[in-house]
Write a protein that holds these residues in place. Structure first.
Motif, PDB file in Angstrom:
ATOM      1  N   LEU A 102     -15.369 -30.124 -22.822  1.00  0.00           N
ATOM      2  CA  LEU A 102     -14.483 -29.577 -21.795  1.00  0.00           C
ATOM      3  C   LEU A 102     -14.713 -30.240 -20.452  1.00  0.00           C
ATOM      4  CD1 LEU A 102     -12.599 -27.238 -20.654  1.00  0.00           C
ATOM      5  CD2 LEU A 102     -14.708 -25.933 -20.367  1.00  0.00           C
ATOM      6  N   ASP A 103     -13.598 -30.514 -19.742  1.00  0.00           N
ATOM      7  CA  ASP A 103     -13.703 -30.997 -18.367  1.00  0.00           C
ATOM      8  C   ASP A 103     -12.445 -30.585 -17.612  1.00  0.00           C
ATOM      9  OD1 ASP A 103     -15.148 -32.833 -16.380  1.00  0.00           O
ATOM     10  OD2 ASP A 103     -13.118 -33.638 -16.370  1.00  0.00           O
ATOM     11  N   ILE A 104     -12.605 -30.227 -16.341  1.00  0.00           N
ATOM     12  CA  ILE A 104     -11.465 -29.852 -15.516  1.00  0.00           C
ATOM     13  C   ILE A 104     -11.351 -30.800 -14.332  1.00  0.00           C
ATOM     14  CG2 ILE A 104     -11.719 -27.426 -16.166  1.00  0.00           C
ATOM     15  CD1 ILE A 104     -12.734 -26.868 -13.303  1.00  0.00           C
ATOM     16  N   GLU A 105     -10.131 -30.913 -13.792  1.00  0.00           N
ATOM     17  CA  GLU A 105      -9.896 -31.552 -12.510  1.00  0.00           C
ATOM     18  C   GLU A 105      -9.311 -30.500 -11.579  1.00  0.00           C
ATOM     19  OE1 GLU A 105     -11.168 -34.376 -12.041  1.00  0.00           O
ATOM     20  OE2 GLU A 105     -11.511 -34.832 -14.169  1.00  0.00           O
ATOM     21  N   THR A 106      -9.582 -30.624 -10.293  1.00  0.00           N
ATOM     22  CA  THR A 106      -9.204 -29.589  -9.336  1.00  0.00           C
ATOM     23  C   THR A 106      -8.686 -30.229  -8.051  1.00  0.00           C
ATOM     24  OG1 THR A 106     -11.358 -29.463  -8.225  1.00  0.00           O
ATOM     25  CG2 THR A 106     -11.090 -28.167 -10.248  1.00  0.00           C
ATOM     26  N   THR A 107      -8.208 -29.374  -7.156  1.00  0.00           N
ATOM     27  CA  THR A 107      -7.749 -29.854  -5.849  1.00  0.00           C
ATOM     28  C   THR A 107      -8.884 -29.961  -4.838  1.00  0.00           C
ATOM     29  OG1 THR A 107      -7.214 -27.578  -5.207  1.00  0.00           O
ATOM     30  CG2 THR A 107      -5.429 -28.916  -6.142  1.00  0.00           C
ATOM     31  N   GLY A 108     -10.074 -29.538  -5.195  1.00  0.00           N
ATOM     32  CA  GLY A 108     -11.193 -29.596  -4.260  1.00  0.00           C
ATOM     33  C   GLY A 108     -12.450 -29.051  -4.894  1.00  0.00           C
ATOM     34  N   MET A 109     -13.418 -28.718  -4.066  1.00  0.00           N
ATOM     35  CA  MET A 109     -14.744 -28.355  -4.541  1.00  0.00           C
ATOM     36  C   MET A 109     -14.939 -26.863  -4.776  1.00  0.00           C
ATOM     37  SD  MET A 109     -16.062 -31.304  -4.804  1.00  0.00           S
ATOM     38  CE  MET A 109     -17.789 -30.926  -5.080  1.00  0.00           C
ATOM     39  N   GLY A 110     -13.872 -26.091  -4.699  1.00  0.00           N
ATOM     40  CA  GLY A 110     -13.998 -24.666  -4.984  1.00  0.00           C
ATOM     41  C   GLY A 110     -13.759 -23.770  -3.798  1.00  0.00           C
ATOM     42  N   ARG A 159     -11.379 -21.556  -1.045  1.00  0.00           N
ATOM     43  CA  ARG A 159     -10.504 -20.403  -1.303  1.00  0.00           C
ATOM     44  C   ARG A 159      -9.146 -20.810  -1.860  1.00  0.00           C
ATOM     45  NH1 ARG A 159      -9.813 -16.353   3.605  1.00  0.00           N
ATOM     46  NH2 ARG A 159     -12.057 -16.193   3.143  1.00  0.00           N
ATOM     47  N   ASN A 160      -8.607 -21.922  -1.395  1.00  0.00           N
ATOM     48  CA  ASN A 160      -7.272 -22.334  -1.806  1.00  0.00           C
ATOM     49  C   ASN A 160      -7.256 -23.394  -2.898  1.00  0.00           C
ATOM     50  OD1 ASN A 160      -5.970 -20.635   0.100  1.00  0.00           O
ATOM     51  ND2 ASN A 160      -6.413 -22.137   1.721  1.00  0.00           N
ATOM     52  N   ASP A 161      -8.427 -23.778  -3.385  1.00  0.00           N
ATOM     53  CA  ASP A 161      -8.492 -24.795  -4.435  1.00  0.00           C
ATOM     54  C   ASP A 161      -8.124 -24.202  -5.785  1.00  0.00           C
ATOM     55  OD1 ASP A 161      -9.238 -26.945  -2.817  1.00  0.00           O
ATOM     56  OD2 ASP A 161     -11.349 -26.350  -2.869  1.00  0.00           O
ATOM     57  N   HIS A 162      -7.556 -25.053  -6.633  1.00  0.00           N
ATOM     58  CA  HIS A 162      -7.181 -24.592  -7.963  1.00  0.00           C
ATOM     59  C   HIS A 162      -7.325 -25.724  -8.977  1.00  0.00           C
ATOM     60  CE1 HIS A 162      -3.291 -26.745  -7.986  1.00  0.00           C
ATOM     61  NE2 HIS A 162      -3.210 -26.410  -6.706  1.00  0.00           N
ATOM     62  N   ILE A 163      -7.254 -25.382 -10.234  1.00  0.00           N
ATOM     63  CA  ILE A 163      -7.340 -26.357 -11.314  1.00  0.00           C
ATOM     64  C   ILE A 163      -6.019 -27.106 -11.417  1.00  0.00           C
ATOM     65  CG2 ILE A 163      -7.551 -26.641 -13.814  1.00  0.00           C
ATOM     66  CD1 ILE A 163      -9.393 -24.149 -13.765  1.00  0.00           C
ATOM     67  N   THR A 164      -6.091 -28.420 -11.544  1.00  0.00           N
ATOM     68  CA  THR A 164      -4.885 -29.230 -11.741  1.00  0.00           C
ATOM     69  C   THR A 164      -4.682 -29.574 -13.215  1.00  0.00           C
ATOM     70  OG1 THR A 164      -6.142 -31.250 -11.246  1.00  0.00           O
ATOM     71  CG2 THR A 164      -4.997 -30.167  -9.410  1.00  0.00           C
ATOM     72  N   THR A 165      -5.733 -30.042 -13.877  1.00  0.00           N
ATOM     73  CA  THR A 165      -5.640 -30.345 -15.308  1.00  0.00           C
ATOM     74  C   THR A 165      -6.934 -29.934 -16.012  1.00  0.00           C
ATOM     75  OG1 THR A 165      -6.522 -32.615 -15.133  1.00  0.00           O
ATOM     76  CG2 THR A 165      -4.121 -32.324 -14.896  1.00  0.00           C
ATOM     77  N   PHE A 220     -15.533 -22.224 -12.088  1.00  0.00           N
ATOM     78  CA  PHE A 220     -14.196 -22.452 -11.546  1.00  0.00           C
ATOM     79  C   PHE A 220     -13.142 -21.816 -12.448  1.00  0.00           C
ATOM     80  CE2 PHE A 220     -10.882 -24.274  -9.194  1.00  0.00           C
ATOM     81  CZ  PHE A 220     -11.372 -25.039  -8.150  1.00  0.00           C
ATOM     82  N   ILE A 221     -13.296 -21.985 -13.755  1.00  0.00           N
ATOM     83  CA  ILE A 221     -12.342 -21.387 -14.694  1.00  0.00           C
ATOM     84  C   ILE A 221     -12.406 -19.869 -14.627  1.00  0.00           C
ATOM     85  CG2 ILE A 221     -11.803 -21.090 -17.144  1.00  0.00           C
ATOM     86  CD1 ILE A 221     -12.742 -24.006 -17.551  1.00  0.00           C
ATOM     87  N   ARG A 222     -13.609 -19.336 -14.585  1.00  0.00           N
ATOM     88  CA  ARG A 222     -13.741 -17.868 -14.491  1.00  0.00           C
ATOM     89  C   ARG A 222     -13.057 -17.334 -13.231  1.00  0.00           C
ATOM     90  NH1 ARG A 222     -19.443 -19.037 -15.580  1.00  0.00           N
ATOM     91  NH2 ARG A 222     -19.821 -18.830 -17.837  1.00  0.00           N
ATOM     92  N   ASN A 223     -13.272 -18.001 -12.112  1.00  0.00           N
ATOM     93  CA  ASN A 223     -12.780 -17.494 -10.839  1.00  0.00           C
ATOM     94  C   ASN A 223     -11.277 -17.651 -10.678  1.00  0.00           C
ATOM     95  OD1 ASN A 223     -15.374 -16.784 -10.072  1.00  0.00           O
ATOM     96  ND2 ASN A 223     -15.756 -18.711  -9.008  1.00  0.00           N
TER      97      ASN A 223
END
Length: 237
Positions: free
Chosen positions: A35-43, A45-51, A94-97
């Motif tokens: 498993l690996d995720i990409e995000t809009t930032g480091m976590g 308040r406004n960051d989210h998962i992209t892929t 990140f996924i949990r949150n």
């Protein structure tokens, strides 16, 4: 023996110390997901998962924000053991949150397994030390993935998304190779290395290809450097 017959990966994970979690792999390899995720930032308040990329040794799955990200919850429930790199500190929280998924699987974080073998410096560094090449994706990292998402989202460039998915999938495909190499190396510290060594698998075909023109344009536009200074410039720090 009963717990093993029932394939209770969680039972053994709860009883093995953190430094021994790698031992789960051979018995539960057939029900493992990388498993690996990409995000809009480091976590923030406004960051989210992209892929999200997921690989189970046979099939590659990918999930994209705004398309099918909600389908990830059903698929991840099919596995008993997760393998990540730095997932304990980043991917799983990140996924949990953000997706509100428990992610309570048994888990092997290769950052610590490889670190115990002397391989440090991040996923890409560990790959290079173990002879894994990225070819056209060489030099692309998590910050570059943020730039690819922005190019797709704000410039409407579908090739940027294809490149991002190629990068994300390359991560999980390489995690399988790294897991097997690490497992075999850890076995060398035991009396069972000769009989229990695992075959190092060949990588599957990546369903996405990096677009070289997009990569070069983003490098030029951002004066890209794969270090924290680039990340600080991007966030205006």
């Amino acid at each position: 023996m009963y717990q093993l017959q029932q394939s209770r990966c969680d039972y053994f994970a709860e009883r093995l110390p953190a430094a021994q979690q790698w031992r789960l792999f051979s018995e539960f390899q057939s029900s493992t997901a990388y498993l690996d995720i990409e995000t809009t930032g480091m976590g923030g308040r406004n960051d989210h998962i992209t892929t999200i990329a997921l690989y189970d040794g046979e099939s590659v799955y990918h999930y994209v924000c705004g398309r099918n990200l909600e389908d990830f919850k059903e698929r991840i429930g099919a596995y008993k053991l997760l393998v990540t790199y730095n997932g304990k500190c980043f991917d799983l929280p990140f996924i949990r949150n953000t997706l509100r998924i428990p992610m309570d699987h048994a888990h092997i974080d290769l950052r610590y397994v490889l670190g115990s073998l002397g391989y440090r410096g991040g996923l890409k560094s560990c790959e290079r030390q173990l002879g894994i090449e990225r070819f056209e994706l060489e030099g692309v990292d998590g910050f570059f993935a943020v730039l690819l998402w922005r190019d797709y989202l704000y410039n409407g460039n579908p090739k940027a998304l294809d490149t991002l998915l190629a990068y994300n999938i390359e991560d999980v495909v390489n995690l399988e190779t790294l897991m097997v190499l690490a497992y075999n190396a850890k076995l060398q510290e035991t009396p069972f290395s000769e009989s229990l060594l695992l075959h190092v698998p060949g990588p599957p075909a990546n369903p996405f290809r990096a677009d070289l023109a997009t990569l070069e344009r983003i490098r030029r536009e951002y004066g890209y450097a794969s270090d924290n200074t680039g990340l600080m410039r991007f966030y205006g720090v």
